[in-house]
Scaffold this motif. Structure first.
Motif, PDB file in Angstrom:
ATOM      1  N   ASP A  11       0.828  -1.217   0.000  1.00 13.39           N
ATOM      2  CA  ASP A  11       0.000   0.000   0.000  1.00 13.39           C
ATOM      3  C   ASP A  11       0.861   1.266   0.000  1.00 13.39           C
ATOM      4  O   ASP A  11       0.607   2.216   0.745  1.00 13.39           O
ATOM      5  CB  ASP A  11      -0.923  -0.005   1.219  1.00 13.39           C
ATOM      6  N   LEU A  12       1.875   1.287  -0.854  1.00 10.75           N
ATOM      7  CA  LEU A  12       2.815   2.418  -0.890  1.00 10.75           C
ATOM      8  C   LEU A  12       2.202   3.627  -1.600  1.00 10.75           C
ATOM      9  O   LEU A  12       1.685   3.514  -2.717  1.00 10.75           O
ATOM     10  CB  LEU A  12       4.105   2.016  -1.602  1.00 10.75           C
ATOM     11  N   HIS A  13       2.276   4.762  -0.943  1.00 10.80           N
ATOM     12  CA  HIS A  13       1.886   6.044  -1.534  1.00 10.80           C
ATOM     13  C   HIS A  13       3.112   6.964  -1.517  1.00 10.80           C
ATOM     14  O   HIS A  13       3.797   7.047  -0.498  1.00 10.80           O
ATOM     15  CB  HIS A  13       0.749   6.699  -0.740  1.00 10.80           C
ATOM     16  N   GLY A  28      -0.902   3.459  -3.635  1.00 11.87           N
ATOM     17  CA  GLY A  28      -1.322   2.132  -3.180  1.00 11.87           C
ATOM     18  C   GLY A  28      -0.656   0.978  -3.893  1.00 11.87           C
ATOM     19  O   GLY A  28      -1.315  -0.039  -4.159  1.00 11.87           O
ATOM     20  N   ASN A  30       1.464  -2.385  -4.424  1.00  7.97           N
ATOM     21  CA  ASN A  30       1.768  -3.615  -3.686  1.00  7.97           C
ATOM     22  C   ASN A  30       2.658  -4.489  -4.568  1.00  7.97           C
ATOM     23  O   ASN A  30       2.324  -4.744  -5.739  1.00  7.97           O
ATOM     24  CB  ASN A  30       0.499  -4.379  -3.328  1.00  7.97           C
ATOM     25  N   GLY A  70       1.874   3.607   3.811  1.00 11.56           N
ATOM     26  CA  GLY A  70       2.478   2.462   3.164  1.00 11.56           C
ATOM     27  C   GLY A  70       3.653   1.906   3.933  1.00 11.56           C
ATOM     28  O   GLY A  70       4.110   2.473   4.934  1.00 11.56           O
TER      29      GLY A  70
END
Length: 543
Positions: A11-13, A28, A30, A70
């Motif tokens: 969930d990286l922003h 977001g 993954n 994230g």
């Protein structure tokens, strides 16, 4: 039992700036990379691929860049919240990165051996002699055995493929668990590309590394990856094992990428069309000077006795490896490089013309360069860039009339004429290349040198530019000299092909004949390298 992942992105922003100026680069994402696996992160420019990779290494320009939410875990350890000294200890030791452009990534003032050794001594308490021994081992590992004696030489003294091998040696200096390769083959020609990919595969298998390979080239993904993640506008829109992702893509964007590779061949051109540009026994030799008095002891024969011609409405493709003389030949035909031999434009000999006599003809001879960003002045608006040629040649009438001509040129290349007051940095790579083409076309040329005009672009944008160039050629009866190392693009553009090697034409003829029945071993090697890279999982060739 499945091994624990080496890299987990959850969930990286990633955003740049804050408030009203916030740009959400990644939203977001993954992604998982497991031990012994090559995972490909594929997408077009601006999709967020490199930002994601740089986040994993904590190399983004903080605090300009920040992570609203994230997690990034390396072997279970959280990276985003780790202290800087801990990340610095991991970076270059347990996880390493190969960057896209080796020459700009290497220190131009430091010998390559010293730069590779630096990667060792930063993380290992070793003596200078031990570090040098390790450099020798690494050079042998990456296929630079013959360059060991030149370890003190500077980066610019090596070819693009050799520079990239130096970057790989630096990344492998401490045998990392994770190697991130960010477009490592974009800047090299097809045969060197095949060598680099083969090398990375062999090293990954030998060392058991996990590899995250970032690219926009689907042919590379087909060949090298075990798993693919497709990224679009900051989101992972599809992921899966190879070859399933290519056999049955689920997302429209993946299908779009697969359908976007340059295809087809140019429309037939008249064999009786008038000759626009020709040369006979053309030579461009650069002197090699040595000693205190800089005595000439030899020559680099960049172009060595080339004879060829281009007719109206025809495209002559010039192919060959880096250093074969392709770009030098193009510049020599335009009289931008000193040369010997005969050069004729529309039947008129121009090799002996002085600059003043040549200037009126330059309006009809134009060039589009490889790097659209580097060839456009960042200080000038798009309108000023396109207008410059009109002003130099006294064309276009007053300011209002010139603005109308500029608008027409931009419209012709598929850009909004109202954008002419904007600046190059406000456009994508494909749009900047369209601006460069408009700058050439506004002068109504007869002959255009296209020097690798698609190599810096995404595959879907390549297809758009190829289609645009074919339409413009048909409309204006343009003669093209098309320089490229990408044989897919050459096949889509060229009526004839001249294959250059070490400054000489080793094969010349209709494009269809050369692709179907290449005579020279060198030509066969070029085509075989392209086929190997573009073959899909069933063995079919996507050229």
């Amino acid at each position: 039992m499945t091994e624990a992942p080496i890299l987990e992105i959850e969930d990286l922003h990633v955003s740049f700036n804050r408030g009203e100026r916030e740009v959400k680069a990644v939203q977001g994402a993954n992604l998982v990379v497991r031990p012994g696996e090559i995972a490909a992160l594929v997408g077009e420019s601006g999709s967020g691929k490199s930002v994601t990779a740089l986040s994993a290494m904590r190399l983004l320009p903080y605090p300009l860049a920040w992570h609203p939410k994230g997690s990034i875990r390396f072997k279970g350890e959280e990276i985003l919240s780790a202290p800087e000294d801990r990340v610095r200890a991991l970076r270059g030791d347990r996880m390493s990165m190969i960057f896209q452009e080796p020459l700009t990534s290497l220190n131009p003032l430091q010998g390559i051996g010293r730069q590779v050794a630096e990667s060792v001594v930063l993380h290992r308490p070793v003596s200078a002699a031990a570090a040098r021994e390790r450099v020798v081992e690494l050079f042998e590992l990456v296929g630079l055995r013959e360059q060991i004696a030149r370890m003190d030489a500077l980066p610019h003294e090596f070819s693009g493929g050799q520079q990239q091998r130096v970057m790989i040696a630096m990344a492998l200096a401490n045998t990392p668990d994770l190697l991130i390769a960010d477009e490592p083959t974009t800047a090299v020609d097809v045969t060197i590309q095949a060598q680099i990919l083969k090398l990375l595969q062999e090293l990954q298998a030998r060392l058991g590394m996990a590899v995250l390979f970032i690219t926009h080239d689907l042919g590379i993904v087909r060949r090298i990856a075990n798993r693919a993640y497709v990224m679009c506008q900051g989101r992972i829109v599809e992921e899966g094992v190879l070859p399933d992702v290519f056999r049955a893509p689920r997302h429209d964007y993946t299908r779009h990428l697969l359908a976007s590779e340059p295809k087809g061949t140019p429309e037939p051109a008249s064999a009786s069309a008038p000759e626009i540009m020709a040369c006979k026994n053309l030579k461009v030799w650069f002197p090699i000077k040595r000693g205190v008095i800089r005595r000439v002891v030899g020559h680099v024969k960049a172009v060595d006795g080339v004879t060829l011609s281009v007719r109206e409405g025809h495209t002559l493709g010039i192919v060959g490896e880096s250093g074969s003389g392709k770009s030098t030949l193009g510049r020599a035909l335009l009289r931008l490089e000193r040369s010997e031999g005969e050069v004729a434009f529309r039947g008129r000999a121009i090799e002996a013309l002085r600059a003043k006599a040549l200037r009126p003809l330059r309006r009809e001879m134009q060039i589009v360069f490889q790097d659209p960003f580097g060839s456009l002045s960042p200080r000038l608006s798009v309108g000023q860039i396109v207008e410059e040629g009109l002003l130099v040649h006294g064309q276009g009438g007053d300011a209002d009339a010139r603005r109308q001509l500029i608008g027409q040129a931009l419209t012709e290349v598929g850009l909004d004429p109202e954008t002419q007051d904007r600046y190059p940095h406000e456009f994508s790579g494909g749009q900047r290349q369209r601006i460069a083409i408009a700058r050439a076309l506004v002068l109504k040329p007869k002959f255009v040198v296209l020097d690798e005009p698609t190599s810096a672009l995404d595959v879907s944008v390549q297809a758009q530019i190829v289609e645009l160039l074919r339409e413009l050629q048909k409309k204006h009866r343009l003669a093209y000299l098309f320089i490229s190392h990408d044989l897919r693009v050459v096949r889509a553009m060229a009526h004839e092909i001249a294959v250059l090697r070490q400054g000489r034409v080793v094969e010349h003829g209709p494009a269809a004949d050369i692709f179907a029945r290449p005579r020279e071993p060198y030509t066969r090697a070029l085509i075989a390298a392209a086929i190997e890279l573009k073959a899909d999982e069933s063995g079919a060739v996507a050229m």
